[in-house]
Design an enzyme around this catalytic site. Structure first.
Site, PDB file in Angstrom:
ATOM      1  N   ARG A 234       0.983  -1.190  -0.113  1.00  0.00           N
ATOM      2  CA  ARG A 234       0.063   0.126   0.020  1.00  0.00           C
ATOM      3  C   ARG A 234       0.916   1.206   0.126  1.00  0.00           C
ATOM      4  O   ARG A 234       1.720   1.768   0.955  1.00  0.00           O
ATOM      5  CB  ARG A 234      -1.096   0.191   1.244  1.00  0.00           C
ATOM      6  CG  ARG A 234      -1.525   1.127   1.569  1.00  0.00           C
ATOM      7  CD  ARG A 234      -2.935   1.343   2.315  1.00  0.00           C
ATOM      8  NE  ARG A 234      -3.994   0.644   1.966  1.00  0.00           N
ATOM      9  CZ  ARG A 234      -5.301   0.571   2.421  1.00  0.00           C
ATOM     10  NH1 ARG A 234      -5.345   1.390   3.414  1.00  0.00           N
ATOM     11  NH2 ARG A 234      -6.097  -0.192   1.880  1.00  0.00           N
TER      12      ARG A 234
ATOM     13  N   ARG B 182     -13.752  -8.296   1.913  1.00  0.00           N
ATOM     14  CA  ARG B 182     -12.649  -8.253   1.340  1.00  0.00           C
ATOM     15  C   ARG B 182     -11.669  -9.392   2.092  1.00  0.00           C
ATOM     16  O   ARG B 182     -10.796  -9.830   1.394  1.00  0.00           O
ATOM     17  CB  ARG B 182     -11.836  -7.182   2.421  1.00  0.00           C
ATOM     18  CG  ARG B 182     -12.717  -5.574   2.263  1.00  0.00           C
ATOM     19  CD  ARG B 182     -12.293  -5.110   0.870  1.00  0.00           C
ATOM     20  NE  ARG B 182     -10.842  -4.914   0.479  1.00  0.00           N
ATOM     21  CZ  ARG B 182      -9.975  -3.912   0.909  1.00  0.00           C
ATOM     22  NH1 ARG B 182     -10.695  -3.115   1.739  1.00  0.00           N
ATOM     23  NH2 ARG B 182      -8.783  -3.722   0.519  1.00  0.00           N
TER      24      ARG B 182
ATOM     25  N   GLN C 246     -10.003  -3.799  -3.244  1.00  0.00           N
ATOM     26  CA  GLN C 246     -11.415  -3.249  -2.808  1.00  0.00           C
ATOM     27  C   GLN C 246     -12.441  -3.588  -3.892  1.00  0.00           C
ATOM     28  O   GLN C 246     -13.531  -4.013  -3.468  1.00  0.00           O
ATOM     29  CB  GLN C 246     -11.208  -1.839  -2.657  1.00  0.00           C
ATOM     30  CG  GLN C 246     -12.527  -1.214  -2.189  1.00  0.00           C
ATOM     31  CD  GLN C 246     -12.924  -1.512  -0.806  1.00  0.00           C
ATOM     32  OE1 GLN C 246     -12.058  -1.475   0.005  1.00  0.00           O
ATOM     33  NE2 GLN C 246     -14.157  -1.817  -0.557  1.00  0.00           N
TER      34      GLN C 246
ATOM     35  N   HIS D 137      -7.306   1.178  -6.560  1.00  0.00           N
ATOM     36  CA  HIS D 137      -7.390   0.204  -5.370  1.00  0.00           C
ATOM     37  C   HIS D 137      -8.168  -0.878  -5.752  1.00  0.00           C
ATOM     38  O   HIS D 137      -9.344  -1.445  -5.634  1.00  0.00           O
ATOM     39  CB  HIS D 137      -8.333   0.990  -4.260  1.00  0.00           C
ATOM     40  CG  HIS D 137      -8.314   0.410  -2.936  1.00  0.00           C
ATOM     41  ND1 HIS D 137      -7.610  -0.672  -2.513  1.00  0.00           N
ATOM     42  CD2 HIS D 137      -9.156   0.780  -1.783  1.00  0.00           C
ATOM     43  CE1 HIS D 137      -7.933  -1.124  -1.445  1.00  0.00           C
ATOM     44  NE2 HIS D 137      -8.753  -0.269  -0.837  1.00  0.00           N
TER      45      HIS D 137
ATOM     46  N   ASP E 222     -17.112   7.468  -1.127  1.00  0.00           N
ATOM     47  CA  ASP E 222     -15.671   7.058  -0.572  1.00  0.00           C
ATOM     48  C   ASP E 222     -15.427   8.486   0.169  1.00  0.00           C
ATOM     49  O   ASP E 222     -15.784   9.418  -0.184  1.00  0.00           O
ATOM     50  CB  ASP E 222     -14.858   6.662  -1.609  1.00  0.00           C
ATOM     51  CG  ASP E 222     -13.321   6.425  -1.038  1.00  0.00           C
ATOM     52  OD1 ASP E 222     -13.315   6.314   0.257  1.00  0.00           O
ATOM     53  OD2 ASP E 222     -12.580   6.335  -1.845  1.00  0.00           O
TER      54      ASP E 222
ATOM     55  N   CYS F  44     -16.586   1.942   0.848  1.00  0.00           N
ATOM     56  CA  CYS F  44     -15.343   0.895   0.825  1.00  0.00           C
ATOM     57  C   CYS F  44     -14.763   1.078   2.480  1.00  0.00           C
ATOM     58  O   CYS F  44     -14.201   0.063   2.723  1.00  0.00           O
ATOM     59  CB  CYS F  44     -14.187   1.336   0.112  1.00  0.00           C
ATOM     60  SG  CYS F  44     -13.673   2.929   0.245  1.00  0.00           S
TER      61      CYS F  44
END
Ligand code: CP
Ligand code: NVA
Length: 312
Positions: free
Chosen positions: A101, A295, A131, A128, A226, A267
């Site tokens: 990340r 996830r 996700q 991402h 988001d 998310c």
């Protein structure tokens, strides 16, 4: 070597295979209890995380493997003492798969160029993908299909999640509408929109970028938002961003324009009273915690797929 860098390079069929595997892993976790025996995942983090970190680490444990959390600020790479290429070469001698990340997307691309093991993008400023694989699994579970589903996204158009939604939806035939303020700080990158339009031609999806939240919401099956303050956004921007994004807040009134059985997704992490009201986030149409759970299942499927491909 098959990597998961932005999903742009993944054929739709591969995405579907991972979603099917994620469903199977969720249904029958015991079947995969030793699938990663003796294998190690390295997890490099330059930004904070709850879901990505804990679900990957738990997923590996549940499949009999081992995961190492590595804070980039404590690494020679983070201290400016070693370059990314040498880091990639060294970790490839120790572990079986690496996820990272990071801020800059170029760094994950370079990591993949020099690694001889699969590399997973666990979020960069640009995309991402892990996700969105979990999100597609969630949408298919809730709606029973992906093709023709209408997803509307509200708020910060120029972020990793929006970009990956544009890629994932257009590849699998979901219509995607992005409602965001005008201006290059807030709209999706033109290059991503053009890619999405090309993928959409093949899948039959529609791609719409609008500044009108109501236009995006009308008849939508999924309303998605988001954070207005992604990890890479400077805190000084808070006031300005609250002002420009407030017209895109997901409220009960916006939800009322969507299909009666529409679902609400985020998310996470989320702030009630910012990108959505508490009423929406905690309301009956919200699936945000099922989304977060997926996830775990989706990440297990990603690991299984990449490790299987690496063996060939
Ligand atoms: N959605 C997501 O990636 O959450 P974290 O930042 O907590 O990992
Ligand atoms: N766009 C958000 C996603 C967090 C999971 C961020 O980059 O912070």
């Amino acid at each position: 070597m098959l990597h998961l860098i932005s999903m742009k390079e993944w054929p739709p069929q591969l995405i579907e295979e991972v979603l099917n595997l994620a469903d199977d892993v969720k249904r029958q976790p015991a079947k995969y209890a030793t699938a990663l025996a003796g294998q190690t995942l390295l997890m490099i983090f330059e930004k904070p995380s709850l879901r990505t970190r804990v679900s990957f680490e738990t997923g590996v444990t549940q499949m009999g493997g081992h995961a190492i959390y590595y804070d980039m600020s404590t690494s020679p790479l983070g201290a400016g003492k070693e370059n990314i290429a040498d880091t990639a070469r060294v970790i490839s001698r120790y572990v079986n798969v690496v996820m990272a990340r990071l801020f800059k997307h170029e760094v994950i691309v370079e990591l993949a160029q020099h690694a001889t093991i699969p590399v997973i993008n666990a979020l960069t400023d640009y995309t991402h993908p892990t996700q969105i694989l979990a999100d597609l699994q969630t949408i298919r579970e809730k709606k029973g299909r992906l093709k023709g589903v209408k997803l509307a996204y509200f708020g910060d158009g120029r972020n990793n999640v929006t970009h990956s939604l544009l890629i994932g939806c257009s590849k699998l035939g979901l219509d995607i509408r992005v409602a965001c303020p005008d201006g290059s700080d807030y709209m999706p990158l033109g290059e991503i929109v053009r890619s999405a339009q090309n993928f959409a031609k093949k899948s039959g999806a529609q791609v719409l970028i609008t500044h009108d939240a109501a236009e995006a919401a009308r008849g939508a099956d999924v309303l998605y938002t988001d954070s207005w303050m992604s990890y890479h956004v400077a805190h000084e921007k808070l006031e300005e961003r609250v002002r420009v994004f407030t017209p895109y807040q997901v409220t009960a009134a916006l939800m009322a324009l969507a299909a009666p059985d529409a679902i609400f997704m985020n998310c996470l992490p989320a702030l009630r009273g910012f990108e959505q009201t508490a009423e929406v986030m905690d309301g009956p149409q919200s699936v945000v915690f099922d989304e977060a759970e997926n996830r775990l299942h989706a990440h297990k499927a990603i690991l299984l797929k990449l490790l299987e491909a690496a063996k060939k």
